[in-house]
Design a protein around this motif. Structure first.
Motif, PDB file in Angstrom:
ATOM      1  N   CYS A 200       0.836  -1.210  -0.045  1.00  0.00           N
ATOM      2  CA  CYS A 200       0.075  -0.109  -0.032  1.00  0.00           C
ATOM      3  C   CYS A 200       1.025   1.304   0.109  1.00  0.00           C
ATOM      4  O   CYS A 200       1.543   1.652   1.155  1.00  0.00           O
ATOM      5  CB  CYS A 200      -1.018  -0.107   1.330  1.00  0.00           C
ATOM      6  SG  CYS A 200      -2.136   1.355   1.265  1.00  0.00           S
ATOM      7  N   ALA A 201       0.888   2.062  -1.090  1.00  0.00           N
ATOM      8  CA  ALA A 201       1.843   3.176  -1.090  1.00  0.00           C
ATOM      9  C   ALA A 201       0.924   4.289  -1.516  1.00  0.00           C
ATOM     10  O   ALA A 201      -0.030   4.300  -2.321  1.00  0.00           O
ATOM     11  CB  ALA A 201       2.863   2.745  -2.356  1.00  0.00           C
ATOM     12  N   LYS A 202       1.660   5.497  -1.331  1.00  0.00           N
ATOM     13  CA  LYS A 202       0.854   6.944  -1.421  1.00  0.00           C
ATOM     14  C   LYS A 202       1.014   7.039  -3.158  1.00  0.00           C
ATOM     15  O   LYS A 202       1.953   6.667  -3.626  1.00  0.00           O
ATOM     16  CB  LYS A 202       1.363   7.858  -0.958  1.00  0.00           C
ATOM     17  CG  LYS A 202       2.794   8.200  -1.079  1.00  0.00           C
ATOM     18  CD  LYS A 202       3.535   9.414  -0.432  1.00  0.00           C
ATOM     19  CE  LYS A 202       5.246   9.594  -0.574  1.00  0.00           C
ATOM     20  NZ  LYS A 202       5.328  10.767   0.054  1.00  0.00           N
ATOM     21  N   ASN A 203      -0.111   7.509  -3.614  1.00  0.00           N
ATOM     22  CA  ASN A 203      -0.010   7.918  -5.124  1.00  0.00           C
ATOM     23  C   ASN A 203       0.063   9.266  -5.442  1.00  0.00           C
ATOM     24  O   ASN A 203       0.530   9.638  -6.725  1.00  0.00           O
ATOM     25  CB  ASN A 203      -1.489   7.238  -5.502  1.00  0.00           C
ATOM     26  CG  ASN A 203      -1.301   7.263  -7.050  1.00  0.00           C
ATOM     27  OD1 ASN A 203      -0.227   6.738  -7.664  1.00  0.00           O
ATOM     28  ND2 ASN A 203      -2.369   7.209  -7.987  1.00  0.00           N
ATOM     29  N   PHE A 204      -0.074   9.996  -4.441  1.00  0.00           N
ATOM     30  CA  PHE A 204       0.230  11.554  -4.614  1.00  0.00           C
ATOM     31  C   PHE A 204       1.172  12.031  -3.391  1.00  0.00           C
ATOM     32  O   PHE A 204       1.026  11.578  -2.390  1.00  0.00           O
ATOM     33  CB  PHE A 204      -1.196  12.367  -4.749  1.00  0.00           C
ATOM     34  CG  PHE A 204      -2.288  11.948  -5.550  1.00  0.00           C
ATOM     35  CD1 PHE A 204      -1.980  12.479  -6.634  1.00  0.00           C
ATOM     36  CD2 PHE A 204      -2.945  10.738  -5.514  1.00  0.00           C
ATOM     37  CE1 PHE A 204      -2.930  12.125  -7.957  1.00  0.00           C
ATOM     38  CE2 PHE A 204      -3.824  10.194  -6.662  1.00  0.00           C
ATOM     39  CZ  PHE A 204      -3.718  11.014  -7.631  1.00  0.00           C
ATOM     40  N   GLN A 208      -0.742   9.466   2.140  1.00  0.00           N
ATOM     41  CA  GLN A 208      -0.311   7.863   2.802  1.00  0.00           C
ATOM     42  C   GLN A 208      -1.347   6.955   2.596  1.00  0.00           C
ATOM     43  O   GLN A 208      -2.374   7.282   1.920  1.00  0.00           O
ATOM     44  CB  GLN A 208       0.313   8.059   4.263  1.00  0.00           C
ATOM     45  CG  GLN A 208      -0.829   8.643   5.109  1.00  0.00           C
ATOM     46  CD  GLN A 208      -0.459   8.872   6.420  1.00  0.00           C
ATOM     47  OE1 GLN A 208       0.742   8.313   6.850  1.00  0.00           O
ATOM     48  NE2 GLN A 208      -1.325   9.168   7.307  1.00  0.00           N
ATOM     49  N   CYS A 209      -0.797   5.872   2.726  1.00  0.00           N
ATOM     50  CA  CYS A 209      -1.619   4.708   2.569  1.00  0.00           C
ATOM     51  C   CYS A 209      -3.031   4.802   3.289  1.00  0.00           C
ATOM     52  O   CYS A 209      -2.956   5.190   4.537  1.00  0.00           O
ATOM     53  CB  CYS A 209      -0.876   3.414   3.089  1.00  0.00           C
ATOM     54  SG  CYS A 209      -1.962   1.741   3.086  1.00  0.00           S
ATOM     55  N   GLY A 210      -4.099   4.669   2.542  1.00  0.00           N
ATOM     56  CA  GLY A 210      -5.283   4.574   3.297  1.00  0.00           C
ATOM     57  C   GLY A 210      -6.104   5.897   3.236  1.00  0.00           C
ATOM     58  O   GLY A 210      -7.301   6.058   3.549  1.00  0.00           O
ATOM     59  N   ILE A 211      -5.398   6.961   2.671  1.00  0.00           N
ATOM     60  CA  ILE A 211      -6.177   8.360   2.676  1.00  0.00           C
ATOM     61  C   ILE A 211      -6.916   8.495   1.349  1.00  0.00           C
ATOM     62  O   ILE A 211      -6.755   8.094   0.248  1.00  0.00           O
ATOM     63  CB  ILE A 211      -4.972   9.383   2.415  1.00  0.00           C
ATOM     64  CG1 ILE A 211      -4.258   9.551   3.708  1.00  0.00           C
ATOM     65  CG2 ILE A 211      -5.740  10.624   2.307  1.00  0.00           C
ATOM     66  CD1 ILE A 211      -5.019   9.701   5.220  1.00  0.00           C
ATOM     67  N   ASN A 217     -11.738   9.822  -3.746  1.00  0.00           N
ATOM     68  CA  ASN A 217     -10.683   9.335  -4.531  1.00  0.00           C
ATOM     69  C   ASN A 217      -9.668   8.757  -3.654  1.00  0.00           C
ATOM     70  O   ASN A 217      -9.350   9.491  -2.922  1.00  0.00           O
ATOM     71  CB  ASN A 217     -10.224  10.406  -5.394  1.00  0.00           C
ATOM     72  CG  ASN A 217     -11.459  10.837  -6.143  1.00  0.00           C
ATOM     73  OD1 ASN A 217     -12.284  10.198  -7.017  1.00  0.00           O
ATOM     74  ND2 ASN A 217     -11.429  12.318  -6.472  1.00  0.00           N
ATOM     75  N   LYS A 218      -9.258   7.744  -3.991  1.00  0.00           N
ATOM     76  CA  LYS A 218      -8.109   7.294  -3.224  1.00  0.00           C
ATOM     77  C   LYS A 218      -6.931   7.841  -3.567  1.00  0.00           C
ATOM     78  O   LYS A 218      -6.637   8.118  -4.761  1.00  0.00           O
ATOM     79  CB  LYS A 218      -7.945   5.492  -3.586  1.00  0.00           C
ATOM     80  CG  LYS A 218      -9.166   4.859  -3.364  1.00  0.00           C
ATOM     81  CD  LYS A 218      -9.050   3.299  -3.631  1.00  0.00           C
ATOM     82  CE  LYS A 218     -10.086   2.384  -3.100  1.00  0.00           C
ATOM     83  NZ  LYS A 218     -10.014   0.855  -3.199  1.00  0.00           N
ATOM     84  N   LYS A 219      -5.988   8.315  -2.642  1.00  0.00           N
ATOM     85  CA  LYS A 219      -4.776   8.627  -2.817  1.00  0.00           C
ATOM     86  C   LYS A 219      -3.617   7.820  -2.617  1.00  0.00           C
ATOM     87  O   LYS A 219      -2.682   8.093  -2.352  1.00  0.00           O
ATOM     88  CB  LYS A 219      -4.506  10.081  -1.908  1.00  0.00           C
ATOM     89  CG  LYS A 219      -5.784  11.122  -2.067  1.00  0.00           C
ATOM     90  CD  LYS A 219      -5.573  11.803  -3.431  1.00  0.00           C
ATOM     91  CE  LYS A 219      -6.525  12.868  -3.746  1.00  0.00           C
ATOM     92  NZ  LYS A 219      -6.324  13.491  -4.976  1.00  0.00           N
ATOM     93  N   TYR A 220      -3.809   6.609  -2.744  1.00  0.00           N
ATOM     94  CA  TYR A 220      -2.933   5.641  -2.579  1.00  0.00           C
ATOM     95  C   TYR A 220      -3.088   4.427  -3.519  1.00  0.00           C
ATOM     96  O   TYR A 220      -4.236   4.200  -4.065  1.00  0.00           O
ATOM     97  CB  TYR A 220      -2.969   5.110  -1.116  1.00  0.00           C
ATOM     98  CG  TYR A 220      -4.403   4.277  -1.010  1.00  0.00           C
ATOM     99  CD1 TYR A 220      -4.490   2.927  -0.945  1.00  0.00           C
ATOM    100  CD2 TYR A 220      -5.545   4.989  -0.248  1.00  0.00           C
ATOM    101  CE1 TYR A 220      -5.597   2.367  -0.899  1.00  0.00           C
ATOM    102  CE2 TYR A 220      -6.505   4.322  -0.171  1.00  0.00           C
ATOM    103  CZ  TYR A 220      -6.753   2.973  -0.169  1.00  0.00           C
ATOM    104  OH  TYR A 220      -8.022   2.400   0.092  1.00  0.00           O
ATOM    105  N   THR A 221      -2.129   3.587  -3.778  1.00  0.00           N
ATOM    106  CA  THR A 221      -2.571   2.347  -4.684  1.00  0.00           C
ATOM    107  C   THR A 221      -2.129   1.010  -3.867  1.00  0.00           C
ATOM    108  O   THR A 221      -1.800   1.037  -2.854  1.00  0.00           O
ATOM    109  CB  THR A 221      -1.517   2.257  -5.675  1.00  0.00           C
ATOM    110  OG1 THR A 221       0.130   2.293  -5.145  1.00  0.00           O
ATOM    111  CG2 THR A 221      -1.455   3.481  -6.822  1.00  0.00           C
TER     112      THR A 221
END
Length: 258
Positions: A200-204, A208-211, A217-221
């Protein structure tokens, strides 16, 4: 052996299986989390003894696990940024840990296990520098030096009291061995993820993970198969990761529990 219940549930009928006094994100000093540090946790332990919740016989026959310090170093790295002062900080942290474990012994504990720090240079938040190819040895010098000091303290104190009251749990080498085993298995065709890469990693940036943002919209992958990961996020192991580390620790744990 059942899992010890959290201290928050101390009025439960299951207290004879032990209590977990830990508070997530806390440490020996003030950390980024406003929670109960190790000293306060020991205060709670002592209070239960005074209330006769646990007898002297209970304490004497129990195993006390002390796992603290990693969050203090993380706080130092994020807030102080003065790595030239890491030596002085390490000395003060180890001294505080020494005071705390001796206090636990003074309360009647005869088997106290102190966790050594894991290799922080292998955490994804550090290994990202190498694009998750390898651990960052420069960062690993901190836990190596910390662990060396703790091993000496444990050895000296056991000699002083004349019996092996204090043991250590070597998370450092357990992590390394687990990572190397997975890397070797991957070369031989295993489907396991790169052990240095988070599932689980931040996408923006800034997330951070889970935000999730206000619009949902998910801010993580998230990796395709979390059960094949070693690290869940940038700091914490996945269930599979801890299982891998436990396999490395199993021989020493069997010795500790004898």
């Amino acid at each position: 052996m059942e899992t010890p219940i959290p201290y928050a549930f101390k009025n439960s009928s299951n207290i004879q299986n032990g209590i977990n006094f830990a508070y997530g994100g806390s440490g020996l000093f003030k950390t980024l989390v406003d929670g109960r540090n190790l000293t306060v946790q020991i205060d709670s332990f002592e209070q239960l003894i005074k209330q006769k919740v646990y007898s002297k016989s209970d304490i004497k026959s129990s195993i006390v696990l002390v796992n603290s310090g990693a969050n203090d170093y993380a706080t130092f790295a994020l807030k102080d940024m003065n790595f030239l002062g890491i030596g002085k900080f390490m000395k003060s942290l180890v001294d505080e840990l020494n005071v705390n474990i001796k206090r636990i012994h003074s309360l009647g504990a005869k088997k106290i296990v102190v966790s050594l720090l894991q290799p922080i240079g292998c955490l994804p938040t550090a290994s990202v520098i190498s694009l998750y190819y390898s651990c960052i040895d420069l960062f690993n010098k901190v836990p190596r030096n910390h662990n060396k000091m703790m091993l000496q303290i444990v050895e000296d104190y056991n000699k002083e009291i004349g019996e092996p009251v204090f043991r250590t749990l070597d998370l450092y080498n357990a992590f390394f061995s687990a990572i190397k085993t997975i890397q070797k298995n991957r070369k031989e065709g295993s489907r396991l993820m790169n052990p240095l890469e988070p599932c689980c990693a931040k996408n923006f940036a800034g997330y951070q993970c889970g935000i999730v943002d206000p619009k949902g919209n998910k801010k993580y992958t998230l990796c395709e198969k979390p059960e094949l990961s070693f690290f869940w996020d940038n700091l914490h192991l996945s269930q599979n990761g801890w299982r891998s580390v436990f396999k490395q620790l199993e021989p020493s744990l069997s010795q500790i529990t004898k």
